[in-house]
Scaffold this motif. Structure first.
Motif, mmCIF file in Angstrom:
data_model
loop_
_atom_site.group_PDB
_atom_site.id
_atom_site.type_symbol
_atom_site.label_atom_id
_atom_site.label_comp_id
_atom_site.label_asym_id
_atom_site.label_seq_id
_atom_site.Cartn_x
_atom_site.Cartn_y
_atom_site.Cartn_z
ATOM 1 N N ILE A 164 33.339 41.906 36.339
ATOM 2 C CA ILE A 164 33.825 41.102 35.220
ATOM 3 C C ILE A 164 35.246 40.711 35.600
ATOM 4 C CG2 ILE A 164 34.482 41.021 32.797
ATOM 5 C CD1 ILE A 164 32.296 43.004 32.164
ATOM 6 N N HIS A 165 35.444 39.445 35.861
ATOM 7 C CA HIS A 165 36.770 38.988 36.260
ATOM 8 C C HIS A 165 37.683 38.901 35.032
ATOM 9 C CE1 HIS A 165 35.560 38.196 40.353
ATOM 10 N NE2 HIS A 165 34.517 37.516 39.925
ATOM 11 N N PRO A 166 38.988 38.992 35.233
ATOM 12 C CA PRO A 166 39.907 38.985 34.086
ATOM 13 C C PRO A 166 39.961 37.638 33.386
ATOM 14 C CG PRO A 166 41.130 38.944 36.146
ATOM 15 C CD PRO A 166 39.697 39.186 36.512
ATOM 16 N N CYS A 167 40.200 37.693 32.091
ATOM 17 C CA CYS A 167 40.415 36.473 31.316
ATOM 18 C C CYS A 167 41.679 35.789 31.827
ATOM 19 C CB CYS A 167 40.567 36.827 29.840
ATOM 20 S SG CYS A 167 40.959 35.415 28.783
ATOM 21 N N LYS A 168 41.619 34.472 31.987
ATOM 22 C CA LYS A 168 42.775 33.716 32.480
ATOM 23 C C LYS A 168 43.679 33.224 31.349
ATOM 24 C CE LYS A 168 40.528 32.289 36.770
ATOM 25 N NZ LYS A 168 40.172 31.185 37.686
ATOM 26 N N ALA A 169 43.311 33.542 30.112
ATOM 27 C CA ALA A 169 44.138 33.230 28.938
ATOM 28 C C ALA A 169 44.270 31.734 28.678
ATOM 29 C CB ALA A 169 45.513 33.882 29.048
ATOM 30 N N CYS A 170 43.201 30.979 28.921
ATOM 31 C CA CYS A 170 43.215 29.539 28.627
ATOM 32 C C CYS A 170 43.492 29.271 27.148
ATOM 33 C CB CYS A 170 41.880 28.916 29.022
ATOM 34 S SG CYS A 170 41.484 29.030 30.776
ATOM 35 N N PHE A 171 42.998 30.168 26.282
ATOM 36 C CA PHE A 171 43.168 29.966 24.840
ATOM 37 C C PHE A 171 44.645 29.892 24.466
ATOM 38 C CE2 PHE A 171 42.222 29.914 20.474
ATOM 39 C CZ PHE A 171 40.853 29.927 20.273
ATOM 40 N N SER A 172 45.486 30.603 25.205
ATOM 41 C CA SER A 172 46.911 30.603 24.890
ATOM 42 C C SER A 172 47.574 29.274 25.231
ATOM 43 C CB SER A 172 47.618 31.740 25.633
ATOM 44 O OG SER A 172 47.180 32.995 25.155
ATOM 45 N N THR A 173 46.947 28.481 26.098
ATOM 46 C CA THR A 173 47.442 27.132 26.374
ATOM 47 C C THR A 173 47.001 26.183 25.267
ATOM 48 O OG1 THR A 173 47.437 27.477 28.766
ATOM 49 C CG2 THR A 173 47.338 25.198 28.001
ATOM 50 N N CYS A 225 39.636 26.754 26.212
ATOM 51 C CA CYS A 225 38.783 27.935 26.373
ATOM 52 C C CYS A 225 37.355 27.529 26.036
ATOM 53 C CB CYS A 225 39.264 29.052 25.449
ATOM 54 S SG CYS A 225 38.331 30.584 25.589
ATOM 55 N N HIS A 226 36.499 27.497 27.031
ATOM 56 C CA HIS A 226 35.142 26.982 26.845
ATOM 57 C C HIS A 226 34.157 28.096 26.503
ATOM 58 C CE1 HIS A 226 36.583 23.702 29.835
ATOM 59 N NE2 HIS A 226 36.911 23.393 28.596
ATOM 60 N N MET A 257 35.681 43.119 29.234
ATOM 61 C CA MET A 257 34.671 42.439 28.427
ATOM 62 C C MET A 257 35.269 41.886 27.137
ATOM 63 S SD MET A 257 31.177 43.922 26.697
ATOM 64 C CE MET A 257 32.149 44.926 25.573
ATOM 65 N N MET A 258 36.101 42.675 26.474
ATOM 66 C CA MET A 258 36.703 42.223 25.221
ATOM 67 C C MET A 258 37.513 40.949 25.430
ATOM 68 S SD MET A 258 37.896 45.940 23.708
ATOM 69 C CE MET A 258 38.801 45.301 22.284
ATOM 70 N N ASP A 259 38.336 40.937 26.466
ATOM 71 C CA ASP A 259 39.161 39.754 26.716
ATOM 72 C C ASP A 259 38.311 38.527 27.021
ATOM 73 O OD1 ASP A 259 41.405 41.242 26.290
ATOM 74 O OD2 ASP A 259 42.058 41.304 28.377
ATOM 75 N N ARG A 260 37.232 38.728 27.765
ATOM 76 C CA ARG A 260 36.388 37.592 28.134
ATOM 77 C C ARG A 260 35.533 37.096 26.963
ATOM 78 N NH1 ARG A 260 34.963 36.972 33.308
ATOM 79 N NH2 ARG A 260 33.941 35.077 32.537
#
Length: 358
Positions: free
Chosen positions: A155-164, A169-170, A219-222
């Motif tokens: 599970i790769h880390p969330c890149k935090a697109c939502f914060s932009t 965030c798709h 998982m939570m972050d993603r």
């Protein structure tokens, strides 16, 4: 409102070809690969070109009808992931299909790798699973320990697109796979449908340094895309940050893709932090408009409090009260999802829109 420019200024992570090649070939350190060194050099050369040219998604297809830009080139991986989510949603919404609960083992420990022993979390999941099965509930166990014990399971880390911007965030996440960066084998495209089709979720996690476990946090972050995420990547032309900001500023409808599920949570520790972790997991689920299964469905306990780790399973064997509490939390979840389907448990938030969105 004027759309702000995305802020820039962080140092580049770009590698030189020599740095890239050294890092790429390091995975073939086993001397057994030595006879294939010439072939590996050729493969590394192709990988370098993909990295240099930013070929994140080399296989695409036109988005087609139903998308903001039908001519946008969508990654086939994302198209397939979206289809799995849509199929899971149809199963969730079916009024005559089986009731389903997703059981999650949040511990990274198992006997199949370095720890040499199964986790207590998994044992608690098994206890809950037996109760749910007896109640006629269909169960799926998501064993997050596979991240540390199974080849190619990530599970790769969330890149935090939502914060932009929310629209960047798709749903489901389009950040992975990223073939140019070698960010592949991402498990989340399988995990999203598990959450979507579940009427209830039963989470068991240990306390790791006052937090949930590493796999749980990944998982939570993603799952951020499940709460307000944009279901149409063509709307933002993929990852166009400024375009996404403009879309959000038009007024984002904040689609809650998982609201309406019911949950139970069990958090166990050994010395400190269990209550805070339980609160953080419960608060996270409630923020996504999940409903607790009942007054005994959110548990934080200590197993073998300040006792040797070597005997922690023995401590769980003796703690029959906690075992009973886990079974009660599972029974309450079974009753709650049955009541929800029967119309006896109505979400109190329906028709009430919060004046604030994330």
């Amino acid at each position: 409102m004027k759309t702000p420019e995305p802020r820039k200024g962080m140092p580049s992570p770009k590698l030189t070809r020599a740095e890239f090649t050294e890092r790429y070939l390091s995975r073939f350190a086993d001397p057994a690969f030595a006879p294939m060194s010439a072939e590996l050099d050729k493969i590394a050369g192709i990988a370098w070109e993909a990295y240099r040219d930013h070929r994140k998604a080399p296989v695409t297809r036109k988005a087609g009808p139903g998308y903001a830009d039908p001519n946008y080139d969508l990654a086939v991986d994302w198209i397939n992931a979206r289809a799995m989510v849509d199929e899971a949603k149809a199963r969730f919404e079916s009024g005559d299909g089986p009731l389903k609960v997703l059981l999650i083992n949040g511990s990274s420990r198992s006997e199949h790798t370095c720890p040499g022993e199964m986790s207590k979390s998994y044992r608690l999941v098994q206890m809950a699973e037996r109760v749910l099965s007896k109640a006629g509930i269909e169960t799926t166990i998501l064993d997050l320990s596979r991240l540390s014990s199974e080849f190619g399971r990530d599970i790769h880390p969330c890149k935090a697109c939502f914060s932009t911007a929310a629209a960047l965030c798709h749903w489901p996440c389009s950040c992975y796979p990223n073939y140019s960066l070698g960010q592949v084998h991402d498990w989340m495209n399988d995990i999203y449908p598990m959450w979507v089709e579940a009427h209830g979720v039963f989470i068991v996690t240990p306390v790791n340094w006052y937090q949930v476990s590493s796999p749980m946090k990944l998982m939570m972050d993603r799952l951020v895309c499940a709460d307000g995420g944009n279901p149409d990547p063509s709307l933002t032309q993929g990852k166009d940050a400024k375009l996404a900001k403009a879309e959000e500023l038009k007024g984002w409808d904040y689609p809650r893709h998982l609201q309406g599920r019911i949950f139970s949570v069990v958090v166990h520790g050994d010395v400190e932090g269990a209550e805070n972790v339980r609160r953080s997991v419960s608060d996270w689920l409630k923020f996504m408009k999940f409903t607790p299964a009942g007054p005994d469905a959110e548990i934080d306990r200590y197993i073998g409090y300040w006792e040797p780790y070597a005997t922690s399973h023995d401590s769980l064997d003796k703690d029959t009260d906690m075992q009973a509490e886990v079974r009660i939390a599972a029974e309450q979840l079974a009753r709650a999802i049955k009541a929800r389907r029967g119309g006896e448990l109505v979400p109190t938030y329906e028709g009430l829109e919060s004046p604030r969105q994330k």
